[in-house]
Design a protein around this motif. Structure first.
Motif, PDB file in Angstrom:
ATOM      1  N   UNK A 239       0.836  -1.188   0.000  1.00  0.00           N
ATOM      2  CA  UNK A 239       0.000   0.000   0.000  1.00  0.00           C
ATOM      3  C   UNK A 239       0.869   1.235   0.000  1.00  0.00           C
ATOM      4  N   UNK A 240       0.238   2.389  -0.154  1.00  0.00           N
ATOM      5  CA  UNK A 240       0.983   3.632  -0.034  1.00  0.00           C
ATOM      6  C   UNK A 240       0.086   4.690   0.592  1.00  0.00           C
ATOM      7  N   UNK A 241       0.706   5.680   1.223  1.00  0.00           N
ATOM      8  CA  UNK A 241      -0.042   6.693   1.954  1.00  0.00           C
ATOM      9  C   UNK A 241       0.719   8.005   1.962  1.00  0.00           C
ATOM     10  N   UNK A 242       0.006   9.086   2.188  1.00  0.00           N
ATOM     11  CA  UNK A 242       0.598  10.405   2.396  1.00  0.00           C
ATOM     12  C   UNK A 242       0.622  10.680   3.888  1.00  0.00           C
ATOM     13  N   UNK A 243       1.699  11.274   4.371  1.00  0.00           N
ATOM     14  CA  UNK A 243       1.850  11.463   5.816  1.00  0.00           C
ATOM     15  C   UNK A 243       0.960  12.587   6.345  1.00  0.00           C
ATOM     16  N   UNK A 251       4.435   7.215   0.656  1.00  0.00           N
ATOM     17  CA  UNK A 251       5.301   6.267   1.359  1.00  0.00           C
ATOM     18  C   UNK A 251       4.738   4.857   1.238  1.00  0.00           C
ATOM     19  N   UNK A 252       5.625   3.911   0.975  1.00  0.00           N
ATOM     20  CA  UNK A 252       5.222   2.513   0.876  1.00  0.00           C
ATOM     21  C   UNK A 252       4.932   1.932   2.254  1.00  0.00           C
ATOM     22  N   UNK A 253       3.923   1.064   2.294  1.00  0.00           N
ATOM     23  CA  UNK A 253       3.563   0.326   3.505  1.00  0.00           C
ATOM     24  C   UNK A 253       3.435  -1.140   3.122  1.00  0.00           C
ATOM     25  N   UNK A 254       4.105  -2.024   3.867  1.00  0.00           N
ATOM     26  CA  UNK A 254       4.054  -3.463   3.594  1.00  0.00           C
ATOM     27  C   UNK A 254       3.598  -4.216   4.824  1.00  0.00           C
ATOM     28  N   UNK A 255       3.018  -5.383   4.587  1.00  0.00           N
ATOM     29  CA  UNK A 255       2.702  -6.285   5.690  1.00  0.00           C
ATOM     30  C   UNK A 255       2.850  -7.727   5.221  1.00  0.00           C
ATOM     31  N   UNK A 256       3.105  -8.607   6.164  1.00  0.00           N
ATOM     32  CA  UNK A 256       3.183 -10.047   5.928  1.00  0.00           C
ATOM     33  C   UNK A 256       2.283 -10.718   6.956  1.00  0.00           C
ATOM     34  N   UNK A 257       1.445 -11.669   6.501  1.00  0.00           N
ATOM     35  CA  UNK A 257       0.445 -12.277   7.373  1.00  0.00           C
ATOM     36  C   UNK A 257       0.498 -13.794   7.280  1.00  0.00           C
ATOM     37  N   UNK A 278       5.447  -2.724   8.104  1.00  0.00           N
ATOM     38  CA  UNK A 278       6.544  -1.785   7.909  1.00  0.00           C
ATOM     39  C   UNK A 278       5.995  -0.567   7.178  1.00  0.00           C
ATOM     40  N   UNK A 279       5.804   0.511   7.912  1.00  0.00           N
ATOM     41  CA  UNK A 279       5.228   1.760   7.388  1.00  0.00           C
ATOM     42  C   UNK A 279       6.349   2.791   7.301  1.00  0.00           C
ATOM     43  N   UNK A 280       6.799   3.105   6.090  1.00  0.00           N
ATOM     44  CA  UNK A 280       7.932   4.004   5.904  1.00  0.00           C
ATOM     45  C   UNK A 280       7.606   5.457   6.217  1.00  0.00           C
ATOM     46  N   UNK A 281       6.319   5.806   6.253  1.00  0.00           N
ATOM     47  CA  UNK A 281       5.977   7.183   6.608  1.00  0.00           C
ATOM     48  C   UNK A 281       6.325   7.490   8.062  1.00  0.00           C
ATOM     49  N   UNK A 282       6.379   6.448   8.914  1.00  0.00           N
ATOM     50  CA  UNK A 282       6.716   6.663  10.318  1.00  0.00           C
ATOM     51  C   UNK A 282       8.172   7.072  10.495  1.00  0.00           C
ATOM     52  N   UNK A 363      -5.963   4.236   7.808  1.00  0.00           N
ATOM     53  CA  UNK A 363      -4.499   4.258   7.900  1.00  0.00           C
ATOM     54  C   UNK A 363      -3.861   4.005   6.541  1.00  0.00           C
ATOM     55  N   UNK A 364      -4.289   2.931   5.852  1.00  0.00           N
ATOM     56  CA  UNK A 364      -3.715   2.633   4.540  1.00  0.00           C
ATOM     57  C   UNK A 364      -4.651   1.687   3.784  1.00  0.00           C
ATOM     58  N   UNK A 365      -4.714   1.879   2.485  1.00  0.00           N
ATOM     59  CA  UNK A 365      -5.438   0.982   1.594  1.00  0.00           C
ATOM     60  C   UNK A 365      -4.449  -0.040   1.065  1.00  0.00           C
ATOM     61  N   UNK A 366      -4.745  -1.341   1.249  1.00  0.00           N
ATOM     62  CA  UNK A 366      -3.793  -2.403   0.953  1.00  0.00           C
ATOM     63  C   UNK A 366      -4.261  -3.282  -0.208  1.00  0.00           C
ATOM     64  N   UNK A 367      -3.305  -3.697  -1.006  1.00  0.00           N
ATOM     65  CA  UNK A 367      -3.522  -4.688  -2.055  1.00  0.00           C
ATOM     66  C   UNK A 367      -2.739  -5.930  -1.643  1.00  0.00           C
ATOM     67  N   UNK A 368      -3.449  -7.030  -1.480  1.00  0.00           N
ATOM     68  CA  UNK A 368      -2.837  -8.231  -0.901  1.00  0.00           C
ATOM     69  C   UNK A 368      -2.948  -9.411  -1.865  1.00  0.00           C
ATOM     70  N   UNK A 369      -1.907 -10.216  -1.888  1.00  0.00           N
ATOM     71  CA  UNK A 369      -1.895 -11.462  -2.664  1.00  0.00           C
ATOM     72  C   UNK A 369      -1.458 -12.581  -1.722  1.00  0.00           C
ATOM     73  N   UNK A 370      -2.141 -13.723  -1.816  1.00  0.00           N
ATOM     74  CA  UNK A 370      -1.829 -14.792  -0.875  1.00  0.00           C
ATOM     75  C   UNK A 370      -2.171 -16.166  -1.404  1.00  0.00           C
ATOM     76  N   UNK A 371      -1.795 -17.155  -0.596  1.00  0.00           N
ATOM     77  CA  UNK A 371      -2.023 -18.566  -0.934  1.00  0.00           C
ATOM     78  C   UNK A 371      -2.732 -19.240   0.229  1.00  0.00           C
ATOM     79  N   UNK A 372      -3.662 -20.137  -0.114  1.00  0.00           N
ATOM     80  CA  UNK A 372      -4.377 -20.937   0.887  1.00  0.00           C
ATOM     81  C   UNK A 372      -3.868 -22.367   0.793  1.00  0.00           C
TER      82      UNK A 372
END
Length: 373
Positions: A239-243, A251-257, A278-282, A363-372
Motif C-alpha cells: 500500500x501507499x499513503x501520504x503522511x 510512502x510505501x507500507x508493507x505487511x506479511x500475514x 513496515x510503514x515508511x511514513x513513520x 491508515x492505509x489501503x492495501x492490495x494483498x496477494x496470498x495462498x491458501x
C-alpha cells in the motif's frame, strides 16, 4: 439543481422501466422463464456527520441526490445463492449535490448485494451492502480550496449500506423507502482525508419484471465438503499513503500475514493470525519530531488478530480486529481493524483489497496477494 444530464438519464431509466415488463413477458412466452430483474430510480436526502471539529465548518447544508440502479436476481445456479436466500446483484449510479461550494458535487458507481431479510408475494425487506468509486468536482487544494478537509482527492472509494422496504403498487411497480449510509474516503493515500459519512433517506420506484420471485426448481445444494476443516493462509500486502498535508510524498507500507482458519459453516470462515507491518511514513515522522541525540525507536510493528470471512462463492467480505504486540514507536492506538473484499482466483490463490483502520480513521489501503494451503 440536478444537471440536465441527470434529468436525461432519469428519463431514459423511467422509459426502460415501462418497456422492461413487456419484454420480459414476451420472452417468458417464447423461451421459458425470464431472468428476474429490477430497475429503480430513487431520490435521496442526507446529512453529513460532523465527526471531528475539523469539518464542522462544512456541515451546513443537507445534500440531495438521485440514484439509478439495475438489479439481477440470483435464482440458484450457484450453491451460495440458496444459502443466502437468493440475494440480488446490483449496479448503482449516484449523483449528489452538497449545496456547498467547497464540496461541490459527487458522482458515484458501485456494485452491491441485496440480501432479503423478509419477503412475501407483495412486500420485501432487504439489506444491501456494496462498494465502488466516487468522483468529486471539488477537492482539497492548499491554494484554492484549503477548507475542504473532507476529501483531498477527486477519486475516492465508496461504501454503500442500506435497509430497504419495497411494497407492490401493481403487478410490476413497487414503492421503495430506505435508510442508508454512504461513505467516501481515499484510504489516506492523500491527505487531509477525514472522509464523508452520510446517513441517507431514500424514496423511489422499482420496476420488477417478475413478482413474486420464483427460484429455479432444483434440489438444494449439499453442505460444502470443507466445513469443519482447517486451512493456512500466507499473504503479503502493498500500500501507499501520504503522511500529512504539508508532506505530499507517497510512502510505501508493507505487511506479511500468517493465519490459520476453519470453515465454520456454509457462510463463514474464522481466522486467527499474526502479522508484521513496515510503514515508511513513520520514519519520516520520527525524523521531524524525535530527539536525534538518542537512538530512534523501531517503526516496525507486529500484531495478532481475529478475523471473519462472510462467504459468497469465491468472494468474501473480510473483517479483522487486531492488537499490536510489538510496537516500539507508539504512533497509534494499541489495536487496529481491517475491512475488505477477498476473491479466490483459484482454489489456492487469492487477492484482497482492504482498508486498515485505527479507531475509525483510515491508515492505509492495501492490495494483498496470498495462498491458501
Amino acid at each position: 439543481m440536478i444537471s440536465d444530464a441527470m434529468r436525461h438519464y432519469t428519463r431514459m431509466l423511467l422509459g426502460l422501466c415501462l418497456v422492461l415488463p413487456r419484454l420480459a413477458v414476451a420472452q417468458q412466452g417464447e423461451t421459458g422463464p425470464a431472468q428476474a430483474v429490477v430497475v429503480g430510480a430513487y431520490a435521496q436526502g442526507a446529512f453529513i456527520i460532523s465527526h471531528t471539529p475539523r469539518v464542522r465548518h462544512l456541515v451546513r447544508a443537507h445534500p440531495t441526490g438521485v440514484e439509478l440502479n439495475f438489479q439481477r436476481q440470483t435464482q440458484g445456479k450457484q450453491p451460495w445463492h440458496a444459502w443466502h436466500r437468493y440475494p440480488r446483484v446490483g449496479l448503482a449510479l449516484l449523483y449528489y449535490d452538497y449545496h456547498n461550494a467547497t464540496l461541490g458535487r459527487s458522482y458515484g458507481a458501485g456494485v452491491y448485494l441485496s440480501k432479503p431479510l423478509w419477503r412475501t408475494a407483495r412486500q420485501e425487506l432487504n439489506f444491501r451492502l456494496g462498494g465502488g468509486l466516487g468522483w468529486f468536482s471539488q477537492a482539497f487544494d492548499q491554494a484554492t480550496n484549503h477548507k475542504n478537509t473532507f476529501v483531498s482527492s477527486r477519486l475516492n472509494a465508496l461504501i454503500l449500506a442500506r435497509v430497504e422496504y419495497d411494497v407492490a403498487l401493481s403487478d410490476h411497480l413497487g414503492l421503495l423507502a430506505g435508510l442508508g449510509l454512504n461513505h467516501y474516503s481515499n484510504g489516506a493515500t492523500t491527505k487531509p482525508n477525514l472522509g464523508i459519512n452520510m446517513p441517507t433517506l431514500v424514496l423511489g420506484l422499482n420496476m420488477h419484471n417478475q413478482r413474486p420471485f420464483r427460484p429455479l426448481d432444483q434440489l438444494p445444494a449439499p453442505e460444502p465438503a470443507d466445513v469443519g476443516r482447517l486451512f493456512l493462509n500466507l499473504s503479503s500486502s502493498l500500500g501507499y499513503k501520504q503522511r500529512n498535508e504539508t508532506d505530499t510524498r507517497k510512502y510505501l507500507v508493507n505487511s506479511v500475514t500468517v493465519a490459520g482458519g476453519r470453515r465454520m459453516n456454509r457462510k463463514s470462515n474464522l481466522l486467527l493470525g499474526v502479522e508484521g507491518f513496515y510503514d515508511r511514513s513513520l520514519q519520516a515522522e520520527l525524523r521531524d519530531t524525535a530527539d536525534t541525540s538518542r537512538p530512534l525507536p523501531d517503526v516496525k510493528k507486529a500484531g495478532v488478530f481475529l478475523g471473519h470471512e462472510l462467504l459468497f462463492g469465491r468472494l468474501a467480505f473480510v473483517t479483522h480486529l487486531g492488537f499490536y504486540v510489538y510496537n516500539p514507536y507508539k504512533s497509534n492506538k494499541f489495536y487496529y481493524e481491517r475491512i475488505g473484499l477477498k476473491y479466490h482466483l483459484t482454489d489456492h490463490l487469492f487477492g484482497v483489497l482492504d482498508l486498515k483502520v485505527h479507531r475509525g480513521a483510515a491508515d492505509v489501503l492495501e492490495f494483498k496477494l496470498g495462498a491458501k494451503l
